[in-house]
Design an enzyme around this catalytic site. Structure first.
Site, short mmCIF file in Angstrom:
data_model
loop_
_atom_site.label_atom_id
_atom_site.label_comp_id
_atom_site.label_asym_id
_atom_site.label_seq_id
_atom_site.Cartn_x
_atom_site.Cartn_y
_atom_site.Cartn_z
N LYS B 112 5.60 -20.55 -4.06
CA LYS B 112 5.17 -19.14 -4.04
C LYS B 112 5.97 -18.36 -5.08
CE LYS B 112 4.55 -15.30 -0.74
NZ LYS B 112 4.77 -14.84 0.65
N SER B 187 0.76 -12.95 2.79
CA SER B 187 0.88 -12.88 1.35
C SER B 187 0.94 -14.25 0.66
CB SER B 187 2.12 -12.06 0.97
OG SER B 187 3.28 -12.70 1.43
N SER B 211 3.22 -14.07 6.83
CA SER B 211 2.73 -14.41 5.49
C SER B 211 2.56 -15.90 5.22
CB SER B 211 3.65 -13.81 4.43
OG SER B 211 3.40 -12.44 4.31
#
Lengths: 582, 547
Positions: B112, B187, B211
């Site tokens: 990420k 996210s 997330s």
């Protein structure tokens, strides 16, 4: 040249961060107008002169300068009739920022040394790069606790860190890690010896509100001018960012500039004795912010408080306070209360005045909240006890001990001012020298020599071993040499020729033929010889010209090449002079 | 040995239980044949270790799939093929010399974009950090590399983690591989979608309020949100420091467990990281044929009733009305299956959270460092305040999410409001933590959906922040309590041909109870027959690669 190289450093720091952008150039533009917006505007020179004049007037009229205990209005000072004077007193509190002399910074492993090449002691953590986290340096806690114990404060076994939030280019993360509502140390006091207007001193206890740990910010270097105003651009040196600080907040117990200066000096002494800070004000490793207000004596409520910064010596702090007291009293007396507002003023060393830096509109909102990246700081009682047991002697304790040796207050203050001096003195005592002569030698010729050739006391000890000085003192005490010869021998000792003591100084003195003649028979022989050679003067003496005694002493000294024991010489001489010749 | 009927009985259960679960027994047989744990990570690393394939071949294949799917999905913000291949070649040469390369030898992994990668741009999805190339690896990334993993690139995310759909990235939206008209969640949407589309074998995500779990649910993959402090946050671009967790997203529980084992553990660079020793989380995971017929006997589980719309008082927390029927049904199916495996399932209660006050307060502070002075983008201005304003305006909150959240957080910490908001929120947080821990004293795990809905359509909620915040209510309390959870597929919602979307179940365990939690999830996964095979073009290219 300096600015250029610093500019290069900033670029280097940016390139380390992987930033392609031209940091320096844009930076240059942006701070220029910070100065222009008047964020830092000096008082006009007119204001400054007026205030200075008042200092002079008030100082002469009310004796502000040294003890300052009582300040009367300056407006009435020129008047011959004694109008009803309002007696003012100042209320002063000091916030001291002490840089803790740890090897590395508070929350990362960068070196925390002073004076390194700009932006050479930096890393992603102290630059506040994304993703970085603070990790508390254990030595910061140790030094903080030591300082707290020395201030007789309560060490909070459970304290925490908070974020103090504001934007400024020298603050990498947009917040400073500090301690807000639960500081490491609470309460405490410090004993301050204040010189009074006469030759004496008075001792006061100043309360300590709290002491907490925090990190220092970076340093702005303004280019194109000596200070922010007028500069074309500013560069940031982040070497100082993250250096550990202990902020010590005093109670508003101080009343005069002299007290404040004595407080600062004692604070520095304590930190140096503990070895937790070098307390160097010029290098910024100790910084004092003064909060000061004045009020009519006897009134309980405080007046409007003004903060003064930017004093780089205790002397400057004293003068800034004295200036500010007069400025405030003068304003109140003159009905210009509006001139005393809550603000931050800077001390201008060149012009010897304070000037307004920024007005405080209410309390700044720093949006403190607990630092989530650091767990609570939990200490054990055992840890604190261990540090307490390891505490070195503190200045106050040293003063008591030295007074106990029978030294004068003055001697004690001089000897205890500096831990290195005290350590040297103690070593001389330990080698067997009696206190008073040891004090005289250390404070006299030895200290003068150190100052003259800028020699540290540890370096001195390497050249003239304390035991050597002690041996020389004992040679004087036992009459082997005279004090005068001692002074003559000292340069040899300071040059390292005295060895380690314990016989080496005696050997030196003997080798140079400087041993005092104390043998009565030998002295009598010299005296007789001198009297015989100066029969005219002898006769004159016996006829009443007793002043000639000095002439005979001199002659004997000359004859003995200065080695005659003065006391013994006098005794024998008087004997001979009194008795008619056999 | 287990009785030979074991597999048969599970298959029957599967058939009995549900019609919307896509079973693919062939896959399961494959893992049984291999005799190892289920998941492409285990398969790949075993192959690499046995020299059946090389790290280079594996990396090349995954990069090919990555690029072919990327045009439709936009999962990645940065891919460095050359660097990945260099890493792979290095691993191959070390293997050739007989070195032990580590437990993830040659495994292609995505990271990420809020985890710092040395030499590879890291923006946390923000324009403000465009061009920022970290000088160091986040601890989790460094540990992956040390274990032999090959980092393929950085995955898209909502800016600084602020958002639940990946539509709030400063660069691009990411699309759900199950249906590209839908969001992948967020996210960590880029990571979840990339794993689902087999652009990588596993990925790292981060979870501040769901997330990892919500996008795992939306994309039909397994996501693990570890206990707070289990994985170092060093190198994780902070959103809310007291809530942020780094965790794995993978195609199976066993794969996620293998990644977690590598990245977990104490770290001198993170003072909030736990010193507790790390277990091998794959050690307790048994292959399907080693399971007894009632592997969850004596396990006590609790269904959080508010999260399923079943509780009488559910309306109180406002959750009841937002959980859609398809999710409720899938979860009910999962509960029945867990009961068939021997678990007792009761009901428990949860309270609405004060998550946002804490998260946004910390975020407002954490984002202060993006001032344009030392890194990232600097706005042009002739004066300090304007420079700050310009840098922060153009850099942060090119998506309104960020600006809005900074404002809300700043407000909550302001003088006069601190007590009413931040301090009160912390008090409620203490209660949440206490109550969840009490519940976990009685139960082995709590379960609830990871999101009240399946993946919604792109644009559907982007103008309605409140409903997006509400969507987080399934996951945020866990972060407040710091507890671990696994999100894994438990079924599908929507049966019309081709548009079924996965539903994720969230299993919540005790603090540092990841091993037990993963065991539970693994048993469920191995027996439920919920197999998530992508319905789109991604299947072909993915299976082509595996052959």
């Amino acid at each position: 040249m300096t600015y250029y190289s610093m500019g290069m450093q900033v670029v280097r720091c940016c390139s380390r961060a992987g930033v392609p952008g031209p940091c320096t150039r844009q930076w240059a533009v942006q701070l220029r107008s910070l100065a222009a917006t008047g964020a830092c505007r000096r008082a006009s020179s007119g204001t400054c002169t007026a205030a200075l004049r008042n200092v002079a007037a008030a100082a002469s009229a009310a004796g502000v300068a040294t003890d300052g205990a009582s300040i009367s209005s300056s407006s009435s000072s020129t008047s011959t009739q004694p109008a009803a004077k309002v007696d003012y007193e100042a209320v002063i509190g000091i916030e001291t920022h002490v840089q803790l002399s740890t090897k590395t910074k508070a929350f990362c492993s960068c070196a925390s040394e002073f004076g390194a090449e700009p932006n050479s002691n930096i890393c992603p953590v102290c630059l506040g790069h994304p993703g970085t986290l603070p990790v508390l340096n254990a030595d910061v806690v140790r030094k903080g606790v030591l300082a707290g114990l020395a201030l007789d404060a309560t060490i909070c076994l459970s304290s925490k860190f908070d974020r103090k939030q504001y934007f400024y280019p020298d603050l990498p993360k947009g917040y400073q890690i500090s301690q807000y509502d639960v500081p490491l140390c609470e309460g405490g006091w410090v004993e301050v010896v204040v010189p009074d207007s006469g030759a004496g001193t008075s001792v006061r206890r100043i309360g300590i509100t709290r002491a907490h740990l925090e990190e220092d910010a970076g340093k702005l270097v303004h280019g194109g001018a000596a200070s922010l105003s007028g500069s074309d651009y500013s560069l940031v040196d982040f070497n100082r960012a993250g250096v550990p600080l202990l902020e010590i907040v005093s109670e508003p117990d101080l009343r005069t500039g002299a007290e404040a200066a004595a407080y600062g000096a004692e604070m520095r002494r304590i930190m140096r004795f503990l070895g937790v800070s070098d307390g160097n004000m010029a290098e910024g490793s100790m910084r004092c912010d003064v909060n000061i207000s004045v009020r009519p004596r006897g009134r309980a409520a405080f007046g409007t408080k003004v903060e003064i910064k930017n004093m780089n010596s205790f002397n400057a702090m004293q003068r800034a306070i004295e200036f500010e007291i007069v400025r405030q009293v003068d304003a109140l007396e003159g009905g210009r209360e509006g001139e005393v507002v809550q603000e931050t003023r800077l001390w201008d060393e060149g012009r010897q005045c304070t000037y307004s830096m920024r007005k405080k509109e209410g309390l700044a909102d720093y949006r403190y909240f607990p630092e989530p990246d650091l767990p609570e700081l939990t200490l054990t009682e055992a840890y604190v006890q261990e540090l307490r047991a390891s505490m070195p002697e503190l200045p106050r304790q040293l003063r008591e001990r030295l007074l106990g040796l029978g030294l004068s207050q003055y001697d004690v203050l001089v000897l205890s001012d500096d831990a290195e001096v005290a350590a040297y003195f103690d070593a001389v005592l330990a080698a067997g020298a009696p206190a008073k002569p040891a004090a005289n030698w250390v404070m006299g010729d030895v200290m003068a020599h150190c100052k003259e050739v800028r020699l540290g006391w540890e370096q001195l000890a390497a050249r003239m071993a304390p035991a050597a000085l002690a041996e020389m003192i004992s040679l004087i005490e036992d009459g082997t040499i005279s004090g005068k010869i001692g002074k003559d021998v000292l340069p040899a000792l300071l040059a390292g020729e005295g060895g380690a003591g314990g016989g080496s100084v005696r050997a030196l003195v003997e080798a140079r033929g400087l041993v005092q003649i104390s043998d009565p028979a030998a002295l009598a022989a010299i005296v007789d010889g001198v009297l015989a050679a100066n029969s005219k003067q002898l006769q004159a003496y016996r006829e009443g010209k007793t002043k000639l005694q000095g002439f005979f002493v001199g002659a004997v000294m000359k004859e003995s090449k200065g080695r005659a024991n003065p006391k013994e010489l006098n005794r024998i001489l008087m004997q001979r002079l009194a008795a008619p010749p056999s | 040995m287990n009785p030979p009927h074991t597999l048969q009985s599970y298959t029957e259960m599967r058939v009995l239980r549900t019609t919307n679960i896509r079973a693919k027994p062939a896959d399961m047989r494959l893992s049984l044949v291999c005799g190892s744990l289920h998941g492409p990570l285990h398969a790949a690393r075993d192959q690499v270790a046995r020299r059946g394939t090389s790290a280079t071949e594996l990396t090349t294949a995954y990069l090919r799939q990555l690029h072919s799917a990327e045009t439709q999905l936009q999962c990645f913000l940065a891919v460095d093929d050359e660097y990945a291949l260099r890493q792979a070649a290095l691993i191959d040469s070390r293997l050739a010399q007989g070195e032990d390369v580590g437990p993830l030898a040659g495994v292609p992994i995505a990271v990420k974009d809020n985890l710092c990668t040395q030499g590879l741009q890291t923006t946390a999805g923000s324009r403000g950090l465009h061009g920022f190339v970290p000088t160091y690896d986040a601890t989790a990334v460094a540990r992956l590399r040390a274990a032999g993993a090959v980092v393929l690139g950085k995955t898209n995310m909502d800016e600084f983690g602020m958002g639940s759909s990946c539509e709030n990235s400063g660069y691009q939206p990411t699309f759900n591989p199950w249906d590209t008209k839908h969001v992948p969640g967020g996210s960590s949407g880029g990571s979840a979608a990339a794993v689902a589309a087999k652009q990588c074998i596993a990925a790292l995500g981060s979870d501040t309020g769901g997330s990892i779990r919500q996008p795992a649910s939306f994309c039909g993959v397994v996501g693990v949100k570890p206990t707070y402090g289990r994985v170092s946050r060093n190198g994780l671009v902070a959103y809310a420091s007291s809530l942020d967790c780094v965790g794995p997203i993978a195609q199976s529980v066993a794969d996620a467990a293998a990644v977690l084992t590598v990245i977990a553990g104490s770290d001198l660079a993170d003072a909030t990281c736990s010193q507790k020793p790390v277990e091998d989380y794959t050690a307790g995971l048994l292959p399907l044929d080693n399971l007894s017929s009632k592997p969850l006997a004596f396990k006590r589980l609790a269904l959080i009733q508010e999260a399923c719309g079943e509780g009488v008082d559910a309306g109180k927390s406002g959750l009841r009305h937002i959980v859609v029927a398809g999710v409720t049904a899938a979860l009910a199916g999962a509960v029945r299956h867990l009961q068939e495996l021997g678990a007792e399932v009761e009901q428990a209660s949860d309270r609405p959270a004060t998550y946002y006050v804490i998260a946004l307060s910390e975020a407002s502070s954490n984002l202060s460092r993006y001032d344009g002075v030392r890194f990232g983008q600097r706005g042009a201005a002739d004066e300090l305040k304007n420079m700050y304003a310009s840098s922060r305006h153009s850099g942060l909150g090119s998506e309104v999410q960020v600006a809005r959240r900074i404002l809300m957080g700043t407000y909550a910490l302001s003088a006069g409001y601190y007590d009413a908001y931040y301090k009160r929120a912390q008090q409620v947080r203490t209660l949440v933590r206490r109550e969840m821990n009490m519940a976990l004293g009685r139960f082995d795990a709590l379960l609830c959906p990871a999101a009240p809905t399946t993946a919604y359509r792109v644009g559907e909620k982007s103008c309605d922040p409140l409903s997006m915040y509400k969507g987080d209510l399934m996951t945020v309390n866990l972060n407040l309590a710091g507890l671990p959870a696994v999100c894994l597929p438990c079924g599908f919602s929507g049966q019309a041909a081709g548009n079924a979307l996965p539903v994720g179940m969230q299993l919540i365990g005790r603090a540092f109870g990841e091993a037990d939690l993963l065991k539970l999830a693994h048993i469920y996964e191995q027996t439920s027959g919920v197999v998530t095979i992508l319905p789109s073009v991604f299947i072909e290219s993915a299976s082509a690669k595996h052959d």
